[in-house]
Design a protein around this motif. Sequence first.
Motif, short mmCIF file in Angstrom:
data_model
loop_
_atom_site.label_atom_id
_atom_site.label_comp_id
_atom_site.label_asym_id
_atom_site.label_seq_id
_atom_site.Cartn_x
_atom_site.Cartn_y
_atom_site.Cartn_z
N LEU A 59 -11.40 -6.83 6.96
CA LEU A 59 -10.61 -5.96 6.12
C LEU A 59 -10.08 -6.68 4.88
O LEU A 59 -10.14 -6.14 3.77
CB LEU A 59 -9.44 -5.37 6.93
CG LEU A 59 -8.62 -4.28 6.29
CD1 LEU A 59 -9.49 -3.18 5.71
CD2 LEU A 59 -7.66 -3.70 7.30
N THR A 60 -9.60 -7.90 5.05
CA THR A 60 -9.11 -8.64 3.87
C THR A 60 -10.26 -8.98 2.92
O THR A 60 -10.07 -8.94 1.70
CB THR A 60 -8.34 -9.92 4.28
OG1 THR A 60 -9.18 -10.73 5.10
CG2 THR A 60 -7.06 -9.58 5.02
N ALA A 61 -11.43 -9.29 3.46
CA ALA A 61 -12.60 -9.53 2.59
C ALA A 61 -12.93 -8.26 1.81
O ALA A 61 -13.25 -8.32 0.62
CB ALA A 61 -13.79 -9.98 3.42
N PHE A 62 -12.85 -7.11 2.47
CA PHE A 62 -13.12 -5.83 1.81
C PHE A 62 -12.08 -5.57 0.73
O PHE A 62 -12.42 -5.16 -0.38
CB PHE A 62 -13.11 -4.71 2.85
CG PHE A 62 -13.48 -3.36 2.31
CD1 PHE A 62 -14.80 -3.02 2.13
CD2 PHE A 62 -12.50 -2.45 1.98
CE1 PHE A 62 -15.14 -1.77 1.63
CE2 PHE A 62 -12.82 -1.20 1.47
CZ PHE A 62 -14.16 -0.86 1.30
N LEU A 63 -10.81 -5.82 1.04
CA LEU A 63 -9.75 -5.57 0.07
C LEU A 63 -9.84 -6.51 -1.14
O LEU A 63 -9.55 -6.10 -2.27
CB LEU A 63 -8.37 -5.73 0.73
CG LEU A 63 -7.97 -4.63 1.70
CD1 LEU A 63 -6.74 -5.02 2.49
CD2 LEU A 63 -7.72 -3.32 0.94
N PHE A 65 0.83 -1.20 0.00
CA PHE A 65 0.00 0.00 0.00
C PHE A 65 0.86 1.25 0.00
O PHE A 65 2.07 1.19 0.20
CB PHE A 65 -0.92 0.01 1.23
CG PHE A 65 -0.22 -0.46 2.49
CD1 PHE A 65 0.56 0.40 3.24
CD2 PHE A 65 -0.34 -1.77 2.91
CE1 PHE A 65 1.21 -0.04 4.37
CE2 PHE A 65 0.30 -2.22 4.05
CZ PHE A 65 1.09 -1.34 4.79
N ARG A 66 0.23 2.36 -0.22
CA ARG A 66 0.86 3.67 -0.14
C ARG A 66 0.36 4.33 1.15
O ARG A 66 -0.73 4.01 1.64
CB ARG A 66 0.49 4.56 -1.33
CG ARG A 66 0.90 3.99 -2.66
CD ARG A 66 2.40 4.15 -2.86
NE ARG A 66 2.83 3.53 -4.09
CZ ARG A 66 3.51 2.39 -4.17
NH1 ARG A 66 3.82 1.75 -3.07
NH2 ARG A 66 3.88 1.92 -5.32
N ARG A 93 -8.36 0.79 -5.71
CA ARG A 93 -9.11 2.02 -5.41
C ARG A 93 -9.77 1.91 -4.04
O ARG A 93 -10.97 2.16 -3.87
CB ARG A 93 -10.11 2.33 -6.51
CG ARG A 93 -9.40 2.67 -7.81
CD ARG A 93 -10.25 3.27 -8.88
NE ARG A 93 -10.88 4.55 -8.60
CZ ARG A 93 -10.28 5.74 -8.73
NH1 ARG A 93 -9.03 5.82 -9.08
NH2 ARG A 93 -10.96 6.85 -8.49
N VAL A 94 -8.95 1.54 -3.05
CA VAL A 94 -9.39 1.41 -1.67
C VAL A 94 -8.57 2.35 -0.80
O VAL A 94 -7.34 2.41 -0.93
CB VAL A 94 -9.23 -0.04 -1.16
CG1 VAL A 94 -9.45 -0.14 0.33
CG2 VAL A 94 -10.20 -0.96 -1.89
N ALA A 95 -9.26 3.06 0.07
CA ALA A 95 -8.62 3.94 1.04
C ALA A 95 -9.02 3.49 2.44
O ALA A 95 -10.18 3.15 2.68
CB ALA A 95 -9.06 5.38 0.82
N ILE A 96 -8.05 3.45 3.34
CA ILE A 96 -8.31 3.05 4.71
C ILE A 96 -7.90 4.18 5.64
O ILE A 96 -6.80 4.72 5.54
CB ILE A 96 -7.52 1.77 5.09
CG1 ILE A 96 -7.97 0.61 4.21
CG2 ILE A 96 -7.71 1.44 6.57
CD1 ILE A 96 -7.18 -0.67 4.44
N PRO A 100 -3.95 1.86 -4.48
CA PRO A 100 -4.38 2.50 -5.73
C PRO A 100 -4.98 1.55 -6.75
O PRO A 100 -5.97 1.88 -7.39
CB PRO A 100 -3.09 3.13 -6.26
CG PRO A 100 -2.19 3.25 -5.10
CD PRO A 100 -2.54 2.11 -4.19
N GLY A 101 -4.39 0.37 -6.92
CA GLY A 101 -4.90 -0.59 -7.90
C GLY A 101 -6.29 -1.08 -7.57
O GLY A 101 -7.08 -1.42 -8.46
#
Length: 153
Positions: free
Chosen positions: A145-149, A52-53, A71-74, A68-69
């Motif tokens: 969180l991993t399911a969301f990602l 991640f960035r 398109r998820v922000a935490i 970015p790939g």
Amino acid sequence: MSARTPKERSWLMAADVLNLEQRRRCMAAVRAKDTVPELRLRCQLHALGYRFRLHAAALPGKPDLVFPGRRVAIFVHGCFWHRHNCKAGRSLPATRAEFWSKKLTANRERDKSNLRHLHELGWRVFVVWECEIRKQDIEKLLRNLTAFLDDTR
């Protein structure tokens, strides 16, 4: 009781156990990024193989972690500062209550605005609360969180 100045009397009546200089140093030490909860989450996600960035300034609210790939922000939110519905999030300092109420309400409104803007830009957002990371069972958070990602929608 000896004569005290109004400032000394106000500190005697206040719930704060720190003097002005101690409180100033304490509040100055509150970090906006690289907090302990954020570092713990980053470590766990990295160990699971996610890359991640950090703190993307180009996105509304500067999300703590950005994929970015995907398109998820935490966002990793402190319960007190962002008014989570837990014990820490419901507390309000006894001194300068009006100031703190305004400040914390403004934080919450800014969070809502940032989430709305990110959604409008096509980003999916996940908010992690400080208390979720501190609990003994962080496994549930990591599963969600991993399911969301991994959800490719």
